[in-house]
Design a protein around this motif. Structure first.
Motif, short mmCIF file in Angstrom:
data_model
loop_
_atom_site.label_atom_id
_atom_site.label_comp_id
_atom_site.label_asym_id
_atom_site.label_seq_id
_atom_site.Cartn_x
_atom_site.Cartn_y
_atom_site.Cartn_z
N LEU A 23 -12.56 14.10 -13.16
CA LEU A 23 -12.09 15.46 -12.89
C LEU A 23 -11.12 15.46 -11.70
CD1 LEU A 23 -12.32 18.45 -13.64
CD2 LEU A 23 -14.25 18.62 -12.04
N ILE A 24 -11.48 14.70 -10.65
CA ILE A 24 -10.60 14.59 -9.48
C ILE A 24 -9.30 13.87 -9.85
CG2 ILE A 24 -10.38 13.68 -7.14
CD1 ILE A 24 -13.43 13.93 -6.88
N ILE A 25 -9.43 12.81 -10.66
CA ILE A 25 -8.24 12.07 -11.12
C ILE A 25 -7.31 13.00 -11.89
CG2 ILE A 25 -7.42 10.29 -12.70
CD1 ILE A 25 -9.83 8.60 -11.93
N PHE A 26 -7.89 13.85 -12.73
CA PHE A 26 -7.08 14.81 -13.50
C PHE A 26 -6.29 15.73 -12.58
CE2 PHE A 26 -6.67 19.07 -15.34
CZ PHE A 26 -5.91 18.78 -16.47
N ILE A 27 -6.97 16.25 -11.55
CA ILE A 27 -6.30 17.13 -10.60
C ILE A 27 -5.19 16.38 -9.87
CG2 ILE A 27 -6.60 18.50 -8.49
CD1 ILE A 27 -9.49 19.06 -9.44
N GLY A 28 -5.50 15.13 -9.45
CA GLY A 28 -4.49 14.32 -8.77
C GLY A 28 -3.30 14.01 -9.66
N ALA A 29 -3.56 13.75 -10.95
CA ALA A 29 -2.48 13.47 -11.89
C ALA A 29 -1.58 14.69 -12.08
CB ALA A 29 -3.06 13.02 -13.23
N LEU A 63 6.15 9.97 -13.38
CA LEU A 63 5.99 11.18 -14.20
C LEU A 63 5.24 10.85 -15.49
CD1 LEU A 63 6.55 14.12 -14.97
CD2 LEU A 63 8.78 13.39 -15.83
N ILE A 64 5.68 9.80 -16.17
CA ILE A 64 5.04 9.41 -17.44
C ILE A 64 3.59 8.99 -17.23
CG2 ILE A 64 5.10 7.73 -19.33
CD1 ILE A 64 8.18 7.69 -18.99
N THR A 65 3.37 8.18 -16.19
CA THR A 65 1.99 7.73 -15.92
C THR A 65 1.10 8.89 -15.50
OG1 THR A 65 2.67 7.10 -13.67
CG2 THR A 65 2.63 5.36 -15.33
N GLY A 66 1.67 9.86 -14.76
CA GLY A 66 0.90 11.03 -14.36
C GLY A 66 0.43 11.82 -15.57
N ILE A 67 1.31 12.00 -16.57
CA ILE A 67 0.94 12.70 -17.80
C ILE A 67 -0.14 11.92 -18.55
CG2 ILE A 67 1.78 13.46 -20.05
CD1 ILE A 67 4.50 13.96 -18.71
N THR A 101 1.01 0.16 -14.67
CA THR A 101 2.29 0.85 -14.78
C THR A 101 2.59 1.64 -13.52
OG1 THR A 101 1.94 1.07 -17.16
CG2 THR A 101 3.65 2.44 -16.18
N MET A 102 1.58 2.33 -12.99
CA MET A 102 1.77 3.08 -11.76
C MET A 102 2.07 2.15 -10.59
SD MET A 102 -0.77 5.82 -9.91
CE MET A 102 -0.32 7.15 -11.02
N LEU A 103 1.41 1.00 -10.58
CA LEU A 103 1.67 0.01 -9.54
C LEU A 103 3.11 -0.46 -9.60
CD1 LEU A 103 0.41 -1.72 -7.28
CD2 LEU A 103 -0.11 -3.44 -9.01
N LEU A 104 3.62 -0.65 -10.82
CA LEU A 104 5.03 -1.03 -11.00
C LEU A 104 5.96 0.04 -10.45
CD1 LEU A 104 7.20 -2.90 -12.19
CD2 LEU A 104 6.93 -1.70 -14.36
N GLY A 105 5.65 1.30 -10.75
CA GLY A 105 6.46 2.39 -10.22
C GLY A 105 6.42 2.44 -8.70
N GLY A 106 5.25 2.18 -8.12
CA GLY A 106 5.13 2.16 -6.67
C GLY A 106 5.93 1.03 -6.05
N ILE A 107 5.93 -0.15 -6.70
CA ILE A 107 6.71 -1.29 -6.20
C ILE A 107 8.20 -0.97 -6.25
CG2 ILE A 107 7.36 -3.68 -6.67
CD1 ILE A 107 4.49 -4.15 -7.63
N LEU A 108 8.65 -0.36 -7.36
CA LEU A 108 10.05 0.04 -7.47
C LEU A 108 10.44 1.00 -6.35
CD1 LEU A 108 10.52 0.59 -11.32
CD2 LEU A 108 11.58 -1.18 -9.91
#
Length: 237
Positions: A23-29, A63-67, A101-108
């Motif tokens: 539930l918290i992850i959903f809110i964070g996303a 954005l994509i990973t958040g969705i 995938t999110m880690l990749l976005g963070g590295i970029l």
């Protein structure tokens, strides 16, 4: 032995703990999706001056990973409450892929953050001769100078004898005065004095830090969610 009679207290803790975490992850996303959309729509005016696609690439990845995370977290909540092993395993696999995938976005984003000053300076230097001739460059400079209240790369002198009107401050009466005249008169009261390079670099870094911080927070919760899903998977028979 059934789940209800084996380690009942621990099992329920894992079950409802996984539900709350998701539930918290959903809110964070949802927050991440909102921040990235806000950045793309309202804060992308300087893209033409960045000199690289790493920043916009990292934003779109997040954005994509958040969705995806918002959808998968709902899946995880349902799997935890219903105690379905296949759903929990599917949840773990998908959340792990999204985490990478999110880690990749963070590295970029981090790589861009370290190089933003050099790439932006080169892009700004090469774009000044195109001002007034290339629409996208002209709009990028005008929007950047107006919104960040800056002028030129290091100062308004970078424009030499072709200083844009967007370097002018808005006078009290609401009518913009001609910047060329102000430049000739060296009028510091009506011209923005700060150069756009440092101002824009700080602007981009600040927004990258906000989005990156939200991403790190959600990523940490995702790790906990993966641990809980595996533990609950092993408790269910």
């Amino acid at each position: 032995m059934a789940f209800g009679s084996r380690m009942d207290g621990c099992g329920n803790f894992m079950k409802y703990g996984l539900f709350i975490i998701n539930l918290i992850i959903f809110i964070g996303a949802v927050v991440i999706v909102g921040l990235t959309i806000w950045t793309i729509v309202d804060k992308s005016f300087a893209n033409e001056l960045l000199g690289t696609n790493l920043y916009s690439g990292a934003i779109y990845v997040l954005l994509i990973t958040g969705i995806l995370i918002s959808l998968v977290s709902c899946f995880g909540c349902f799997g935890a409450i219903k105690e379905v092993r296949c759903m929990l395993m599917t949840y773990f696999i998908v959340i792990f892929i999204v985490f990478v995938t999110m880690l990749l976005g963070g590295i970029l984003g981090y790589v861009f953050r370290e190089k933003v000053g050099i790439t932006m300076r080169n892009a700004m230097v090469s774009s000044i001769p195109s001002y007034g001739r290339v629409k996208s460059v002209t709009n990028a400079w005008d929007e950047t100078q107006h919104r960040l209240q800056c002028c030129g790369i290091y100062s308004y002198r970078d424009w030499q004898n072709n200083i844009p009107d967007s370097c002018c401050k808005e006078p009290v009466e609401g009518k913009r005065q001609r910047c060329q005249l102000m430049f000739e008169q060296q009028n510091s009261f009506t011209l923005y004095q700060r150069g756009c390079l440092n101002v824009t670099v700080d602007f981009v870094k600040d927004h990258a830090a906000v989005i990156g911080g939200a991403g790190i927070g959600v990523a940490c919760l995702m790790i906990v969610g993966m641990i809980f899903s595996i533990a609950l998977f092993k408790l269910i028979e």
